[in-house]
Motif scaffolding. Structure first.
Motif, PDB file in Angstrom:
ATOM      1  N   ILE A 291       0.847  -1.364   0.114  1.00  0.00           N
ATOM      2  CA  ILE A 291      -0.061  -0.016  -0.163  1.00  0.00           C
ATOM      3  C   ILE A 291       0.878   1.455   0.102  1.00  0.00           C
ATOM      4  CG2 ILE A 291      -1.689   1.393   1.169  1.00  0.00           C
ATOM      5  CD1 ILE A 291      -2.736  -1.371  -0.061  1.00  0.00           C
ATOM      6  N   ARG A 292       1.877   1.279   0.722  1.00  0.00           N
ATOM      7  CA  ARG A 292       2.952   2.414   0.690  1.00  0.00           C
ATOM      8  C   ARG A 292       3.486   2.536  -0.528  1.00  0.00           C
ATOM      9  NH1 ARG A 292       4.251   0.702   5.885  1.00  0.00           N
ATOM     10  NH2 ARG A 292       6.213  -0.385   5.040  1.00  0.00           N
ATOM     11  N   SER A 293       3.897   1.392  -1.233  1.00  0.00           N
ATOM     12  CA  SER A 293       4.482   1.587  -2.418  1.00  0.00           C
ATOM     13  C   SER A 293       3.553   2.280  -3.507  1.00  0.00           C
ATOM     14  CB  SER A 293       4.970   0.129  -3.120  1.00  0.00           C
ATOM     15  OG  SER A 293       5.994  -0.320  -2.227  1.00  0.00           O
ATOM     16  N   ILE A 294       2.167   1.953  -3.471  1.00  0.00           N
ATOM     17  CA  ILE A 294       1.362   2.346  -4.355  1.00  0.00           C
ATOM     18  C   ILE A 294       0.993   3.735  -4.067  1.00  0.00           C
ATOM     19  CG2 ILE A 294      -1.136   2.386  -4.996  1.00  0.00           C
ATOM     20  CD1 ILE A 294      -1.096  -0.734  -4.440  1.00  0.00           C
ATOM     21  N   THR A 295       0.960   4.222  -2.913  1.00  0.00           N
ATOM     22  CA  THR A 295       0.609   5.734  -2.519  1.00  0.00           C
ATOM     23  C   THR A 295       1.588   6.425  -2.612  1.00  0.00           C
ATOM     24  OG1 THR A 295       0.648   5.166  -0.254  1.00  0.00           O
ATOM     25  CG2 THR A 295      -1.415   4.926  -1.092  1.00  0.00           C
ATOM     26  N   GLU A 296       2.738   6.136  -2.264  1.00  0.00           N
ATOM     27  CA  GLU A 296       4.065   6.875  -2.183  1.00  0.00           C
ATOM     28  C   GLU A 296       4.847   6.858  -3.582  1.00  0.00           C
ATOM     29  OE1 GLU A 296       6.334   5.913   1.259  1.00  0.00           O
ATOM     30  OE2 GLU A 296       4.529   6.284   2.589  1.00  0.00           O
ATOM     31  N   LYS A 297       4.878   6.008  -4.281  1.00  0.00           N
ATOM     32  CA  LYS A 297       5.654   5.713  -5.519  1.00  0.00           C
ATOM     33  C   LYS A 297       4.689   6.163  -6.896  1.00  0.00           C
ATOM     34  CE  LYS A 297       9.252   5.326  -3.176  1.00  0.00           C
ATOM     35  NZ  LYS A 297      10.283   4.049  -3.372  1.00  0.00           N
ATOM     36  N   LEU A 298       3.611   5.325  -6.881  1.00  0.00           N
ATOM     37  CA  LEU A 298       2.725   5.244  -8.031  1.00  0.00           C
ATOM     38  C   LEU A 298       1.843   6.833  -8.281  1.00  0.00           C
ATOM     39  CD1 LEU A 298       3.618   2.516  -8.391  1.00  0.00           C
ATOM     40  CD2 LEU A 298       1.258   1.780  -8.754  1.00  0.00           C
ATOM     41  N   TRP A 299       1.167   6.875  -7.160  1.00  0.00           N
ATOM     42  CA  TRP A 299       0.125   8.220  -7.000  1.00  0.00           C
ATOM     43  C   TRP A 299       0.782   9.605  -7.540  1.00  0.00           C
ATOM     44  CZ3 TRP A 299      -2.938   4.638  -8.023  1.00  0.00           C
ATOM     45  CH2 TRP A 299      -3.713   3.920  -7.233  1.00  0.00           C
ATOM     46  N   PRO A 300       1.977   9.622  -6.810  1.00  0.00           N
ATOM     47  CA  PRO A 300       2.843  11.017  -7.259  1.00  0.00           C
ATOM     48  C   PRO A 300       3.107  11.184  -8.758  1.00  0.00           C
ATOM     49  CG  PRO A 300       3.729  10.289  -5.222  1.00  0.00           C
ATOM     50  CD  PRO A 300       2.814   9.008  -6.092  1.00  0.00           C
ATOM     51  N   LEU A 301       3.007  10.176  -9.405  1.00  0.00           N
ATOM     52  CA  LEU A 301       3.347  10.054 -10.892  1.00  0.00           C
ATOM     53  C   LEU A 301       2.105  10.857 -11.837  1.00  0.00           C
ATOM     54  CD1 LEU A 301       4.995   6.567 -11.364  1.00  0.00           C
ATOM     55  CD2 LEU A 301       5.981   8.830 -11.034  1.00  0.00           C
ATOM     56  N   GLY A 302       1.183  10.980 -11.243  1.00  0.00           N
ATOM     57  CA  GLY A 302       0.004  11.647 -11.776  1.00  0.00           C
ATOM     58  C   GLY A 302      -1.265  10.808 -12.237  1.00  0.00           C
ATOM     59  N   ASN A 303      -2.529  11.435 -11.993  1.00  0.00           N
ATOM     60  CA  ASN A 303      -3.595  10.685 -12.205  1.00  0.00           C
ATOM     61  C   ASN A 303      -3.697  10.300 -13.669  1.00  0.00           C
ATOM     62  OD1 ASN A 303      -4.195  10.807  -9.696  1.00  0.00           O
ATOM     63  ND2 ASN A 303      -5.669  12.667  -9.855  1.00  0.00           N
ATOM     64  N   ASP A 304      -3.307  11.177 -14.598  1.00  0.00           N
ATOM     65  CA  ASP A 304      -3.419  11.068 -15.935  1.00  0.00           C
ATOM     66  C   ASP A 304      -2.408  10.072 -16.502  1.00  0.00           C
ATOM     67  OD1 ASP A 304      -1.220  12.461 -15.644  1.00  0.00           O
ATOM     68  OD2 ASP A 304      -1.643  13.740 -17.419  1.00  0.00           O
ATOM     69  N   THR A 305      -1.487   9.241 -15.572  1.00  0.00           N
ATOM     70  CA  THR A 305      -0.687   8.492 -16.046  1.00  0.00           C
ATOM     71  C   THR A 305      -1.315   6.901 -16.193  1.00  0.00           C
ATOM     72  OG1 THR A 305       1.206   9.456 -15.058  1.00  0.00           O
ATOM     73  CG2 THR A 305       1.370   7.167 -15.431  1.00  0.00           C
ATOM     74  N   ARG A 306      -1.293   6.582 -17.579  1.00  0.00           N
ATOM     75  CA  ARG A 306      -1.580   5.228 -17.898  1.00  0.00           C
ATOM     76  C   ARG A 306      -0.697   4.187 -17.401  1.00  0.00           C
ATOM     77  NH1 ARG A 306      -2.613   4.405 -23.879  1.00  0.00           N
ATOM     78  NH2 ARG A 306      -0.681   5.607 -23.958  1.00  0.00           N
ATOM     79  N   PHE A 307      -1.115   3.018 -16.977  1.00  0.00           N
ATOM     80  CA  PHE A 307      -0.095   2.010 -16.622  1.00  0.00           C
ATOM     81  C   PHE A 307      -0.543   0.443 -17.273  1.00  0.00           C
ATOM     82  CE2 PHE A 307      -3.497   1.739 -13.271  1.00  0.00           C
ATOM     83  CZ  PHE A 307      -3.763   0.269 -13.070  1.00  0.00           C
ATOM     84  N   VAL A 308       0.510  -0.294 -17.562  1.00  0.00           N
ATOM     85  CA  VAL A 308       0.223  -1.556 -18.097  1.00  0.00           C
ATOM     86  C   VAL A 308       0.463  -2.413 -17.035  1.00  0.00           C
ATOM     87  CG1 VAL A 308       1.368  -3.291 -19.516  1.00  0.00           C
ATOM     88  CG2 VAL A 308       1.279  -0.886 -20.283  1.00  0.00           C
ATOM     89  N   PRO A 309      -0.274  -3.150 -16.476  1.00  0.00           N
ATOM     90  CA  PRO A 309      -0.306  -4.110 -15.088  1.00  0.00           C
ATOM     91  C   PRO A 309       0.403  -5.451 -15.565  1.00  0.00           C
ATOM     92  CG  PRO A 309      -2.413  -4.082 -15.826  1.00  0.00           C
ATOM     93  CD  PRO A 309      -1.624  -3.185 -16.769  1.00  0.00           C
ATOM     94  N   GLY A 310       0.559  -6.138 -14.670  1.00  0.00           N
ATOM     95  CA  GLY A 310       1.379  -7.508 -15.147  1.00  0.00           C
ATOM     96  C   GLY A 310       0.022  -8.554 -15.634  1.00  0.00           C
ATOM     97  N   HIS A 311      -0.987  -8.099 -15.221  1.00  0.00           N
ATOM     98  CA  HIS A 311      -2.018  -9.072 -15.903  1.00  0.00           C
ATOM     99  C   HIS A 311      -3.233  -8.319 -16.228  1.00  0.00           C
ATOM    100  CE1 HIS A 311       0.214 -12.785 -14.472  1.00  0.00           C
ATOM    101  NE2 HIS A 311       0.344 -11.918 -13.497  1.00  0.00           N
TER     102      HIS A 311
END
Length: 222
Positions: free
Chosen positions: A178-198
């Motif tokens: 949860i910390r990785s998601i909120t502290e590393k991913l969210w700051p990259l911006g709401n409009d950032t698209r992501f490719v998940p592993g599945h």
């Protein structure tokens, strides 16, 4: 899925787990493969169809469906393996055993990366630079790759459309994820698209709005 220049992305689902292996082709034809979990023939065929030459192999983490084909792809192409974080030796060193346990046979092979990655590092293909973020929780040495100009991230099994990575495997930790998601991913911006592993692509903003595990209102307790 095709990005605007300077690079293109082709997603090739591989293994019985339908893991999203991604081929990133730079404008000069050089390509990086993210998480070649298996079916190396299919990956090479997809790269050929893109007129791409595989020059790099990048790993988000060491689970067999993400890394089983890395050593074979390296042998065939000469491409160095970069990633994941050094803590991921825990999983990379037991891929062969895990492959037999899951009935995949002898395809899985333990991986020895040419370069470990850490928070703040970068990787590059054809002049296109990706930032590396250390995102443990699903596994101890998980990393993600982010291309800020394209506002695109490759997040492995940290986050999915509508879900998050499992933490019930050895050395998984829910609070850390949860910390990785909120502290590393969210700051990259709401409009950032992501490719998940599945599964399908999404944006960080959509997951902050609707994800049953990490939406803002869920984490706020509301």
């Amino acid at each position: 899925m095709t990005q605007e220049p300077p690079f293109q992305v082709q997603i090739v689902p591989v293994t019985p787990f339908q893991q999203n292996c991604s081929i990133i082709r730079a404008a000069n034809g050089d390509a990086a493969v993210i998480d070649p979990g298996g079916e190396v023939d299919r990956i090479e065929e997809a790269a050929k169809a893109m007129d791409a030459t595989i020059k790099k192999i990048w790993l988000t983490h060491g689970h067999l469906d993400h890394a089983s084909g890395a050593m074979e792809l390296k042998r065939r192409t000469g491409a160095p393996i970069e990633g994941a974080h050094e803590e991921e030796v825990f999983w990379l060193s037991q891929i062969a055993e895990q492959s037999k346990r899951f009935g995949i046979g002898n395809e899985g092979e333990n991986v020895v990366p040419d370069r470990w990655l850490d928070d703040g590092d970068t990787v590059e293909i054809g002049g296109v630079v990706f930032d590396v973020y250390f995102t443990p929780g699903h596994t101890p040495g998980h990393v993600i790759f982010h291309q800020k100009d394209a506002r695109l991230a490759f997040v492995g099994d940290v986050l999915f459309k509508g879900s998050i990575g499992r933490t019930d495997f050895p050395r998984g930790d829910h609070a850390t994820l949860i910390r990785s998601i909120t502290e590393k991913l969210w700051p990259l911006g709401n409009d950032t698209r992501f490719v998940p592993g599945h599964g399908p692509l999404s944006t960080f903003g959509e997951e902050r709005r609707s994800n049953a595990f990490v939406a803002d209102h869920v984490l706020a307790g509301g």
